[in-house]
Design a protein around this motif. Structure first.
Motif, PDB file in Angstrom:
ATOM      1  N   GLY A  57      50.015  48.157 -18.651  1.00 27.50           N
ATOM      2  CA  GLY A  57      49.205  47.016 -18.285  1.00 27.50           C
ATOM      3  C   GLY A  57      47.791  47.427 -17.917  1.00 27.50           C
ATOM      4  N   SER A  58      46.992  46.453 -17.500  1.00 23.91           N
ATOM      5  CA  SER A  58      45.626  46.707 -17.048  1.00 23.91           C
ATOM      6  C   SER A  58      45.592  46.524 -15.547  1.00 23.91           C
ATOM      7  N   PHE A  59      45.647  47.630 -14.852  1.00 23.08           N
ATOM      8  CA  PHE A  59      45.771  47.541 -13.400  1.00 23.08           C
ATOM      9  C   PHE A  59      44.435  47.697 -12.683  1.00 23.08           C
ATOM     10  N   GLY A  60      43.426  48.139 -13.401  1.00 18.13           N
ATOM     11  CA  GLY A  60      42.163  48.464 -12.750  1.00 18.13           C
ATOM     12  C   GLY A  60      41.095  47.408 -12.951  1.00 18.13           C
ATOM     13  N   THR A  61      39.961  47.643 -12.323  1.00 16.53           N
ATOM     14  CA  THR A  61      38.796  46.782 -12.488  1.00 16.53           C
ATOM     15  C   THR A  61      37.628  47.654 -12.909  1.00 16.53           C
ATOM     16  N   ARG A  62      36.996  47.287 -14.000  1.00 17.07           N
ATOM     17  CA  ARG A  62      35.872  48.073 -14.502  1.00 17.07           C
ATOM     18  C   ARG A  62      34.777  48.156 -13.450  1.00 17.07           C
ATOM     19  N   GLY A  63      34.284  49.313 -13.262  1.00 16.62           N
ATOM     20  CA  GLY A  63      33.238  49.512 -12.270  1.00 16.62           C
ATOM     21  C   GLY A  63      33.772  49.885 -10.893  1.00 16.62           C
ATOM     22  N   LEU A  64      35.043  49.507 -10.637  1.00 16.88           N
ATOM     23  CA  LEU A  64      35.606  49.737  -9.301  1.00 16.88           C
ATOM     24  C   LEU A  64      36.710  50.801  -9.255  1.00 16.88           C
ATOM     25  N   GLY A  65      37.587  50.750 -10.248  1.00  9.38           N
ATOM     26  CA  GLY A  65      38.739  51.634 -10.220  1.00  9.38           C
ATOM     27  C   GLY A  65      40.014  50.851 -10.008  1.00  9.38           C
ATOM     28  N   TYR A  66      41.031  51.523  -9.451  1.00 13.01           N
ATOM     29  CA  TYR A  66      42.335  50.885  -9.254  1.00 13.01           C
ATOM     30  C   TYR A  66      42.575  50.632  -7.772  1.00 13.01           C
ATOM     31  N   PRO A  67      43.170  49.487  -7.431  1.00 14.76           N
ATOM     32  CA  PRO A  67      43.537  49.213  -6.043  1.00 14.76           C
ATOM     33  C   PRO A  67      44.760  50.065  -5.686  1.00 14.76           C
ATOM     34  N   VAL A  68      44.604  50.914  -4.667  1.00  9.48           N
ATOM     35  CA  VAL A  68      45.626  51.924  -4.365  1.00  9.48           C
ATOM     36  C   VAL A  68      46.991  51.309  -4.091  1.00  9.48           C
ATOM     37  N   ARG A  69      47.039  50.467  -3.068  1.00 10.52           N
ATOM     38  CA  ARG A  69      48.323  49.889  -2.657  1.00 10.52           C
ATOM     39  C   ARG A  69      49.027  49.187  -3.825  1.00 10.52           C
ATOM     40  N   GLU A  70      48.244  48.374  -4.532  1.00 10.60           N
ATOM     41  CA  GLU A  70      48.811  47.568  -5.605  1.00 10.60           C
ATOM     42  C   GLU A  70      49.324  48.467  -6.744  1.00 10.60           C
ATOM     43  N   LEU A  71      48.527  49.451  -7.107  1.00  9.28           N
ATOM     44  CA  LEU A  71      48.936  50.329  -8.196  1.00  9.28           C
ATOM     45  C   LEU A  71      50.185  51.118  -7.805  1.00  9.28           C
ATOM     46  N   LYS A  72      50.209  51.577  -6.557  1.00  7.04           N
ATOM     47  CA  LYS A  72      51.383  52.296  -6.053  1.00  7.04           C
ATOM     48  C   LYS A  72      52.641  51.435  -6.223  1.00  7.04           C
ATOM     49  N   ASP A  73      52.542  50.188  -5.795  1.00 12.34           N
ATOM     50  CA  ASP A  73      53.703  49.305  -5.876  1.00 12.34           C
ATOM     51  C   ASP A  73      54.107  49.036  -7.323  1.00 12.34           C
ATOM     52  N   LYS A  74      53.086  48.877  -8.191  1.00  9.09           N
ATOM     53  CA  LYS A  74      53.387  48.615  -9.601  1.00  9.09           C
ATOM     54  C   LYS A  74      54.113  49.807 -10.214  1.00  9.09           C
ATOM     55  N   ILE A  75      53.630  51.021  -9.904  1.00  3.49           N
ATOM     56  CA  ILE A  75      54.270  52.208 -10.472  1.00  3.49           C
ATOM     57  C   ILE A  75      55.674  52.388  -9.885  1.00  3.49           C
ATOM     58  N   ALA A  76      55.818  52.100  -8.587  1.00  9.38           N
ATOM     59  CA  ALA A  76      57.147  52.172  -7.969  1.00  9.38           C
ATOM     60  C   ALA A  76      58.114  51.282  -8.743  1.00  9.38           C
ATOM     61  N   ARG A  77      57.634  50.122  -9.101  1.00  9.30           N
ATOM     62  CA  ARG A  77      58.450  49.157  -9.843  1.00  9.30           C
ATOM     63  C   ARG A  77      58.819  49.738 -11.212  1.00  9.30           C
ATOM     64  N   ILE A  78      57.804  50.292 -11.886  1.00  4.85           N
ATOM     65  CA  ILE A  78      58.031  50.834 -13.228  1.00  4.85           C
ATOM     66  C   ILE A  78      59.011  52.000 -13.177  1.00  4.85           C
ATOM     67  N   LEU A  79      58.849  52.854 -12.158  1.00  3.61           N
ATOM     68  CA  LEU A  79      59.721  54.025 -12.044  1.00  3.61           C
ATOM     69  C   LEU A  79      61.091  53.665 -11.485  1.00  3.61           C
ATOM     70  N   GLY A  80      61.209  52.468 -10.939  1.00  2.00           N
ATOM     71  CA  GLY A  80      62.494  52.084 -10.356  1.00  2.00           C
ATOM     72  C   GLY A  80      62.737  52.694  -8.997  1.00  2.00           C
ATOM     73  N   VAL A  81      61.669  53.110  -8.308  1.00  2.00           N
ATOM     74  CA  VAL A  81      61.862  53.682  -6.982  1.00  2.00           C
ATOM     75  C   VAL A  81      61.565  52.656  -5.886  1.00  2.00           C
ATOM     76  N   ASP A  82      61.497  51.378  -6.295  1.00  2.00           N
ATOM     77  CA  ASP A  82      61.340  50.315  -5.294  1.00  2.00           C
ATOM     78  C   ASP A  82      62.719  49.790  -4.896  1.00  2.00           C
ATOM     79  N   GLN A  83      63.759  50.422  -5.438  1.00  2.00           N
ATOM     80  CA  GLN A  83      65.121  49.989  -5.129  1.00  2.00           C
ATOM     81  C   GLN A  83      65.978  51.207  -4.803  1.00  2.00           C
ATOM     82  N   GLU A  84      67.194  50.940  -4.321  1.00  2.00           N
ATOM     83  CA  GLU A  84      68.102  52.047  -4.024  1.00  2.00           C
ATOM     84  C   GLU A  84      69.045  52.267  -5.197  1.00  2.00           C
ATOM     85  N   TRP A  85      69.401  53.540  -5.397  1.00  2.00           N
ATOM     86  CA  TRP A  85      70.332  53.881  -6.461  1.00  2.00           C
ATOM     87  C   TRP A  85      71.542  54.590  -5.861  1.00  2.00           C
TER      88      TRP A  85
END
Lengths: 215, 215
Positions: A57-85
Motif C-alpha cells: 500500500g501507500s503508507f507515506g506522505t510525499r515530503g513528510l515520510g511515514y507516520p511511525v505509529r501507524e506504519l508500525k501497526d500496519k506492518i504488525a497487521r501484515i506480519l500477523g503479530v497483532d494477534q496471538e498464535w
DNA sequence: CCCATGTTGTGAAAGCTTTCACAACCAATT
DNA sequence: AATTGGTTGTGAAAGCTTTCACAACATGGG
C-alpha cells in the motif's frame, strides 16, 4: 493498493526488520520517519524500503515520510503479530528447553501451549509450568488444542516422522531446528533454522576470503 | 576451473546441503551420484546442482555422474569443514547453554574453546567442563586463544558492544543470535540466526496465504 | 566400430530482485 | 501565489540467479 503478487522471502524478512525499527522509534517518541532514516537504521537503501512497503500500500506522505505509529501497526497487521498464535514445541532437549524460556517469543505473541517428547522419563513431568506430552499422540493433541504453529527440535532421524504427523493435524506453519531438509506438501510453510549450516557458511568465508560476499 | 567470481549466499547454503547428502550417501556405500539424484535428495533441480558445483571445478564424469567420496571431500575442503575451528561463545543464558551441549557443532569440527558472560555469579564457574570467563576481558582472551569464530548469544542491548570487542580482536567470523542488526566492518563475515524473525515469517504466511511463496 | 543411453559442463534465455530516476506531491517561507 | 526543499511511489534499467538446452563425452552391447 497491493496487487495480487507474490511477495519475496527477502521482502518479508525485511518487513520484520522495519517492524523492529518502528517499535523502537515509537518508544523513542518519533512521529514520522523517512525511507532514508529507516534504511540507515537497518543498513538498507531508501529505494528498497519504499519498494518493499509499496507492495502492501501507500503508507507515506510525499515530503513528510511515514507516520511511525501507524506504519508500525500496519506492518504488525501484515506480519500477523497483532494477534496471538498457539504454538507447540516438539523435542524438549537442549534447544527445545532453551526455546521454552526464550522471552522474545511470547513477547511477540507466540504462545507456547504444548510440549512433546518421546522420552518416557520426561513425559508427564512439568517443564516451566507446561506438562510434557507423549509425541505418540501428536496429531490428535495438535488438533484438539487449535495449534497453529509447531516448532520441531528433535534429532534429525525423527524429524520427518514428526513433521508428517504435524501435517496430518492440518497445521500449516512449521519452524524446524533439525539439520535436515524436511519434505512438506504444498500449502504448508516451512522455515529452517540450521545452525550447523550457518557455521559452515562462516568457515567457507574464512577459507575463501576472495570468493565470499562481504569478504 | 573456478574463475575469480563472487559466490552467492544461496550457492554456499546449497553446498552445505550437498555435503550433508554426500556424507549420507558415502555412509550408505554409494560410489557415484548424478546431479539428478542429488537434486532429488535436496529438493532442487539437476541444473542447479551442476551449476553450483561448476563454480568450483569439474568434479563429475559425463555419462557417470560424480564420485561420492571424492566430491564429499572436495566440498568439505571448500566449506572448510575438513579442519577444526576454535570457537568462543558469549552469553551463557538459555540459548548459549543449549549451544554448548549441541553435538552437531563439535561433530563438524567447530570446537567451543571459551565461554564468556557478564554475570558475576557465573564467571569462574564450570559449565560442561569449560570455565566461564568475564566478558570484560573478551578482546584480549580471544586474541590469546586464537579464536576464529565467535557466537553471540547475549541480550540485544549488549550485542553491539560485544560485537565491537570481537572485531577488535581481529576475529572475522561471527554468528549472532541476538535479535538485532549488528554493524560490522567490511571483511568481517556475519551470519544471523533470528528465531523471532522466522516465526514472524510463518505468521505472515498464515495471514497472507495468497501472497506468500510456497502458499 | 557404431549406435543407443546416460550425464556433465556451460553459454544463453528467462525470471526475479534491487537500484535508479523522476513526476507527483507536501509544507514552509516569502 | 510562487518558490524552495524535501520525500514518496513507481516504471524502467541494471544486476543477479535460476532454468534451459545442447554439445561433449563415457559406457556397454551388438
Amino acid at each position: 493498493m497491493g496487487k495480487l503478487k507474490r511477495i519475496s522471502e527477502s521482502t518479508i524478512s525485511r518487513l520484520s526488520r522495519y517492524y523492529r525499527a518502528l517499535v523502537q522509534l515509537d518508544k523513542d517518541n518519533y512521529e514520522t520517519v523517512s525511507s532514508k532514516d529507516l534504511a540507515r537504521l537497518e543498513h538498507l537503501t531508501p529505494a528498497q524500503v519504499r519498494k518493499d512497503l509499496s507492495f502492501f500500500g501507500s503508507f507515506g506522505t510525499r515530503g513528510l515520510g511515514y507516520p511511525v505509529r501507524e506504519l508500525k501497526d500496519k506492518i504488525a497487521r501484515i506480519l500477523g503479530v497483532d494477534q496471538e498464535w498457539n504454538v507447540a514445541l516438539v523435542g524438549i532437549g537442549n534447544i527445545g528447553s532453551a526455546l521454552v524460556s526464550y522471552k522474545e517469543f511470547s513477547r511477540q505473541g507466540f504462545k507456547i501451549k504444548l510440549l512433546f517428547d518421546n522420552d518416557q522419563r520426561k513425559i508427564g513431568s512439568n517443564h516451566k509450568g507446561i506438562v510434557i506430552r507423549d509425541v505418540a499422540n501428536l496429531t490428535q493433541e495438535l488438533k484438539d488444542n487449535n495449534i497453529e504453529i509447531v516448532v520441531i527440535a528433535v534429532p534429525p532421524q525423527q524429524a520427518q516422522t514428526v513433521c508428517d504427523d504435524i501435517v496430518k493435524a492440518d497445521v500449516s506453519a512449521i519452524l524446524n531446528f533439525a539439520p535436515i531438509n524436511l519434505k512438506v506438501p504444498k500449502g504448508v510453510s516451512l522455515r529452517n533454522e540450521n545452525m550447523a549450516m550457518e557455521l559452515e557458511h562462516l568457515s567457507f568465508c574464512l577459507v575463501n576470503n576472495d570468493y565470499c560476499e562481504e569478504g
